[in-house]
Scaffold this active site. Structure first.
Site, PDB file in Angstrom:
ATOM      1  N   ARG A 119       0.824  -1.234   0.000  1.00 60.35           N
ATOM      2  CA  ARG A 119       0.000   0.000   0.000  1.00 60.35           C
ATOM      3  C   ARG A 119       0.848   1.270   0.000  1.00 60.35           C
ATOM      4  NH1 ARG A 119      -2.864  -3.333   3.524  1.00 60.35           N
ATOM      5  NH2 ARG A 119      -4.684  -4.199   2.463  1.00 60.35           N
ATOM      6  N   LYS A 141       3.418  12.040 -10.299  1.00 55.59           N
ATOM      7  CA  LYS A 141       2.567  11.262 -11.211  1.00 55.59           C
ATOM      8  C   LYS A 141       3.298   9.964 -11.525  1.00 55.59           C
ATOM      9  CE  LYS A 141      -0.075  14.795 -13.683  1.00 55.59           C
ATOM     10  NZ  LYS A 141      -0.305  15.456 -14.993  1.00 55.59           N
ATOM     11  N   GLU A 183      10.639  20.434 -23.571  1.00 54.04           N
ATOM     12  CA  GLU A 183       9.927  20.702 -22.307  1.00 54.04           C
ATOM     13  C   GLU A 183      10.517  21.939 -21.618  1.00 54.04           C
ATOM     14  OE1 GLU A 183       7.215  19.300 -21.167  1.00 54.04           O
ATOM     15  OE2 GLU A 183       7.065  17.334 -22.127  1.00 54.04           O
ATOM     16  N   LYS A 225       8.688  23.535 -12.106  1.00 51.98           N
ATOM     17  CA  LYS A 225       7.804  22.386 -11.889  1.00 51.98           C
ATOM     18  C   LYS A 225       7.488  22.243 -10.400  1.00 51.98           C
ATOM     19  CE  LYS A 225       6.029  18.132 -13.006  1.00 51.98           C
ATOM     20  NZ  LYS A 225       5.895  17.037 -13.910  1.00 51.98           N
ATOM     21  N   GLU A 235      -3.573  18.476  -9.966  1.00 45.17           N
ATOM     22  CA  GLU A 235      -3.968  19.036 -11.264  1.00 45.17           C
ATOM     23  C   GLU A 235      -5.424  19.453 -11.311  1.00 45.17           C
ATOM     24  OE1 GLU A 235      -2.120  17.074 -14.673  1.00 45.17           O
ATOM     25  OE2 GLU A 235      -3.798  17.718 -15.901  1.00 45.17           O
ATOM     26  N   ARG A 239      -1.685  23.351 -12.192  1.00 47.13           N
ATOM     27  CA  ARG A 239      -0.830  22.317 -12.826  1.00 47.13           C
ATOM     28  C   ARG A 239      -1.191  22.105 -14.292  1.00 47.13           C
ATOM     29  NH1 ARG A 239       1.511  16.747 -10.049  1.00 47.13           N
ATOM     30  NH2 ARG A 239       2.697  16.063 -11.871  1.00 47.13           N
ATOM     31  N   ASN A 243       0.388  21.387 -19.227  1.00 42.54           N
ATOM     32  CA  ASN A 243      -0.119  20.682 -20.413  1.00 42.54           C
ATOM     33  C   ASN A 243      -0.030  21.521 -21.679  1.00 42.54           C
ATOM     34  OD1 ASN A 243      -0.761  18.356 -19.016  1.00 42.54           O
ATOM     35  ND2 ASN A 243      -2.766  19.135 -18.402  1.00 42.54           N
ATOM     36  N   HIS A 246       0.446  19.958 -25.026  1.00 47.34           N
ATOM     37  CA  HIS A 246       0.226  18.518 -24.862  1.00 47.34           C
ATOM     38  C   HIS A 246      -1.057  18.016 -25.518  1.00 47.34           C
ATOM     39  CE1 HIS A 246       3.648  18.821 -22.307  1.00 47.34           C
ATOM     40  NE2 HIS A 246       3.596  17.572 -21.914  1.00 47.34           N
ATOM     41  N   HIS A 250      -0.072  14.941 -27.482  1.00 49.19           N
ATOM     42  CA  HIS A 250      -0.559  13.595 -27.138  1.00 49.19           C
ATOM     43  C   HIS A 250      -1.304  12.975 -28.313  1.00 49.19           C
ATOM     44  CE1 HIS A 250      -0.458  14.106 -22.466  1.00 49.19           C
ATOM     45  NE2 HIS A 250       0.671  13.632 -22.940  1.00 49.19           N
ATOM     46  N   HIS A 263       8.306  11.829 -26.647  1.00 43.99           N
ATOM     47  CA  HIS A 263       7.243  12.671 -26.086  1.00 43.99           C
ATOM     48  C   HIS A 263       7.519  14.167 -26.324  1.00 43.99           C
ATOM     49  CE1 HIS A 263       4.243  14.130 -23.300  1.00 43.99           C
ATOM     50  NE2 HIS A 263       5.176  14.740 -22.605  1.00 43.99           N
TER      51      HIS A 263
HETATM   52  P1  NAD Z   1      12.711   6.704 -21.541  1.00 45.07           P
HETATM   53  O1  NAD Z   1      12.594   6.503 -20.096  1.00 45.07           O
HETATM   54  O2  NAD Z   1      12.071   5.715 -22.437  1.00 45.07           O
HETATM   55  O3  NAD Z   1      14.249   6.825 -21.911  1.00 45.07           O
HETATM   56  C1  NAD Z   1      14.612   7.014 -23.237  1.00 45.07           C
HETATM   57  C2  NAD Z   1      15.802   6.139 -23.622  1.00 45.07           C
HETATM   58  O4  NAD Z   1      16.984   6.676 -23.043  1.00 45.07           O
HETATM   59  C3  NAD Z   1      15.731   4.697 -23.146  1.00 45.07           C
HETATM   60  O5  NAD Z   1      16.188   3.873 -24.174  1.00 45.07           O
HETATM   61  C4  NAD Z   1      16.711   4.655 -21.978  1.00 45.07           C
HETATM   62  O6  NAD Z   1      17.296   3.385 -21.805  1.00 45.07           O
HETATM   63  C5  NAD Z   1      17.723   5.654 -22.399  1.00 45.07           C
HETATM   64  N1  NAD Z   1      18.473   6.299 -21.333  1.00 45.07           N
HETATM   65  C6  NAD Z   1      18.007   6.784 -20.170  1.00 45.07           C
HETATM   66  N2  NAD Z   1      18.982   7.432 -19.509  1.00 45.07           N
HETATM   67  C7  NAD Z   1      20.091   7.330 -20.278  1.00 45.07           C
HETATM   68  C8  NAD Z   1      21.412   7.818 -20.146  1.00 45.07           C
HETATM   69  N3  NAD Z   1      21.784   8.607 -19.133  1.00 45.07           N
HETATM   70  N4  NAD Z   1      22.297   7.522 -21.114  1.00 45.07           N
HETATM   71  C9  NAD Z   1      21.924   6.778 -22.208  1.00 45.07           C
HETATM   72  N5  NAD Z   1      20.694   6.318 -22.393  1.00 45.07           N
HETATM   73  C10 NAD Z   1      19.775   6.599 -21.432  1.00 45.07           C
HETATM   74  O7  NAD Z   1      12.133   8.118 -21.997  1.00 45.07           O
HETATM   75  P2  NAD Z   1      11.918   9.515 -21.275  1.00 45.07           P
HETATM   76  O8  NAD Z   1      11.789  10.484 -22.377  1.00 45.07           O
HETATM   77  O9  NAD Z   1      12.905   9.763 -20.201  1.00 45.07           O
HETATM   78  O10 NAD Z   1      10.512   9.352 -20.553  1.00 45.07           O
HETATM   79  C11 NAD Z   1       9.332   9.221 -21.290  1.00 45.07           C
HETATM   80  C12 NAD Z   1       8.244   8.759 -20.343  1.00 45.07           C
HETATM   81  O11 NAD Z   1       8.047   9.741 -19.331  1.00 45.07           O
HETATM   82  C13 NAD Z   1       6.906   8.564 -21.031  1.00 45.07           C
HETATM   83  O12 NAD Z   1       6.416   7.279 -20.699  1.00 45.07           O
HETATM   84  C14 NAD Z   1       6.022   9.642 -20.425  1.00 45.07           C
HETATM   85  O13 NAD Z   1       4.680   9.232 -20.296  1.00 45.07           O
HETATM   86  C15 NAD Z   1       6.656   9.867 -19.091  1.00 45.07           C
HETATM   87  N6  NAD Z   1       6.404  11.192 -18.510  1.00 45.07           N
HETATM   88  C16 NAD Z   1       5.947  11.257 -17.244  1.00 45.07           C
HETATM   89  C17 NAD Z   1       5.712  12.470 -16.643  1.00 45.07           C
HETATM   90  C18 NAD Z   1       5.262  12.540 -15.223  1.00 45.07           C
HETATM   91  O14 NAD Z   1       4.938  13.621 -14.739  1.00 45.07           O
HETATM   92  N7  NAD Z   1       5.281  11.434 -14.501  1.00 45.07           N
HETATM   93  C19 NAD Z   1       5.951  13.659 -17.354  1.00 45.07           C
HETATM   94  C20 NAD Z   1       6.427  13.570 -18.673  1.00 45.07           C
HETATM   95  C21 NAD Z   1       6.654  12.326 -19.247  1.00 45.07           C
HETATM   96  N1  GLY Z   2       4.087  16.571 -17.130  1.00 46.68           N
HETATM   97  C1  GLY Z   2       2.880  17.168 -16.688  1.00 46.68           C
HETATM   98  C2  GLY Z   2       2.658  17.056 -15.223  1.00 46.68           C
HETATM   99  O1  GLY Z   2       3.486  16.556 -14.496  1.00 46.68           O
HETATM  100  O2  GLY Z   2       1.630  17.455 -14.750  1.00 46.68           O
END
Ligand code: NAD
Ligand code: GLY
Length: 361
Positions: A119, A141, A183, A225, A235, A239, A243, A246, A250, A263
């Protein structure tokens, strides 16, 4: 340069975001100071661990790390289950802290595994992509994709600490790095125009991953942020400004099954769409559209869109989480650093802008 420490307030308790060169090397001390332990389990991906694993030897984590694949197609409940299995096998208890080392995919899925194990146990994020450092690691998130849509399964689960060290970005492919920069530009448009100037004037050093140029960008983005999510964790108001770009972003991702765009790239297109709709309505100055277009063009090429159907993109907007009780909350820029939310953007306006971006009918 000394690290920057930024405070975030969350319903579950306040936490710090530490940004700076070599902050990973002080992780153990940070964890001790924040009383995050005694038990610590690292979860990462094979790729990230191959590059950066040795730096975590002194993090005071037990056993070998749990490694699960990253990449969008692994961001699902099966991978979360693997993390749960590892936690059960390690007899993790409520005092155990999970340390997520990776990009946004690892952060989101490990955060969700921590949110649901017993939990809820504590999670620390060590983001290793620019996107994760400036955005996804902060704000709580967490979640994974469902076969029928992205991020449909999840929860809010604030981290207990975030440590963003720009030196890990050295190994990041250029395209991934660029994806994070969109971003950063978003933060410039919605709240801090100085960021736009900074990206423009230091682009070569930023692309060279010079920490002197990158660390301030990460710190400024984290500050924004942190401020936004501290004011509106769930949100329900402020917050939503995050977006910006987005809605169409999206939709482009969904219309291409999350395979074509990083993204941030989709957000690049989405920002241009949002600015263009704003200009057409007389809400956004045309000079701001021109400025952002120029910056985005300087960052490098975006993936093509000419084969994407506007109809499919429009349908994806209808299914978006930003539609609340049937109303789309569309963020538009009113000037550099300021936004407003429009709740009456029509399908016709969106169709027009998709055409302008180059999508097919
Ligand atoms: P990712 O986590 O898929 O990483 C991209 C690639 O980079 C992967 O192949 C990974 O292995 C590689 N990588 C990571 N760190 C590395 C490093 N230091 N050196 C070499 N390679 C490295 O992609 P991302 O863009 O980091 O994240 C995208 C995700 O984030 C999406 O799923 C999206 O929905 C999510 N997201 C979440 C929020 C939130 O608020 N929680 C906000 C924006 C995006
Ligand atoms: N990336 C948008 C949020 O965290 O709300």
């Amino acid at each position: 340069m000394p690290p920057t420490r930024i405070g975030v307030t969350a319903a579950a308790g306040a936490y710090s975001v530490l940004v700076g060169e070599r902050t990973i090397d002080t992780l153990a001390r940070e964890l001790d100071d924040a009383r995050l332990g005694p038990r610590r389990i690292i979860v990462s991906s094979p790729r990230v661990w191959d590059f950066h694993g040795p730096r975590f030897r002194k993090a005071g984590a037990e056993r070998t790390p749990v490694l699960v694949e990253d990449g969008e197609r692994h961001k699902n409940l099966t991978t979360v289950s693997r993390v749960h299995d590892a936690l059960v096998k390690a007899k993790a208890d409520r005092s155990t802290v999970v340390i997520a080392v990776g990009g946004g995919v690892i952060g989101d899925l490990v955060g969700f595994a921590a949110a649901t194990y017993l939990r809820g146990i504590r999670v620390v994020h060590v983001p290793t992509t620019l996107l994760a450092q400036v955005d996804s690691a902060i704000g709580g998130k967490t979640g994974v994709n469902h076969a029928l849509g992205k991020n449909l399964i999840g929860s809010f689960h604030a981290p207990s600490l975030v440590v963003a060290d720009p030196t890990v970005l050295d190994t990041l492919p250029r395209r991934e790095f660029r994806a994070g920069l969109y971003e950063v530009i978003k933060y410039g448009v919605i709240t801090e125009p100085a960021l736009l100037d900074r990206v423009r004037s230091t682009l070569p050093a930023i692309f060279a991953r010079d920490p002197v140029a990158v660390a301030p960008l990460v710190a400024a983005s984290c500050r924004i942020k942190a401020h936004v999510v501290s004011a509106d964790e769930r949100e329900s108001g402020l917050r939503r400004i995050l977006n910006f770009g987005h809605t169409v972003g999206h939709a482009l991702e969904a219309a291409t099954n999350y395979k074509r765009f990083r993204h941030g790239e989709a957000v690049g297109y989405g920002m241009l769409a949002a600015l263009s709709i704003g200009v057409a309505r007389g809400v956004t100055p045309a000079s701001l559209y021109d400025e952002v277009l120029d910056l985005i063009t300087h960052l490098g090429p975006l993936p093509p869109v000419s084969d994407i159907s506007s109809k499919e993109a429009l349908a994806a907007i209808g299914r978006d989480k930003k539609v609340v009780a049937g109303t789309l909350h569309f963020v538009a820029a009113t000037k550099r650093g300021e936004t407003t939310t429009l709740t009456d953007v029509s399908a016709k306006e969106i169709r027009t802008v998709l055409k302008q971006l180059g999508l097919r009918a």
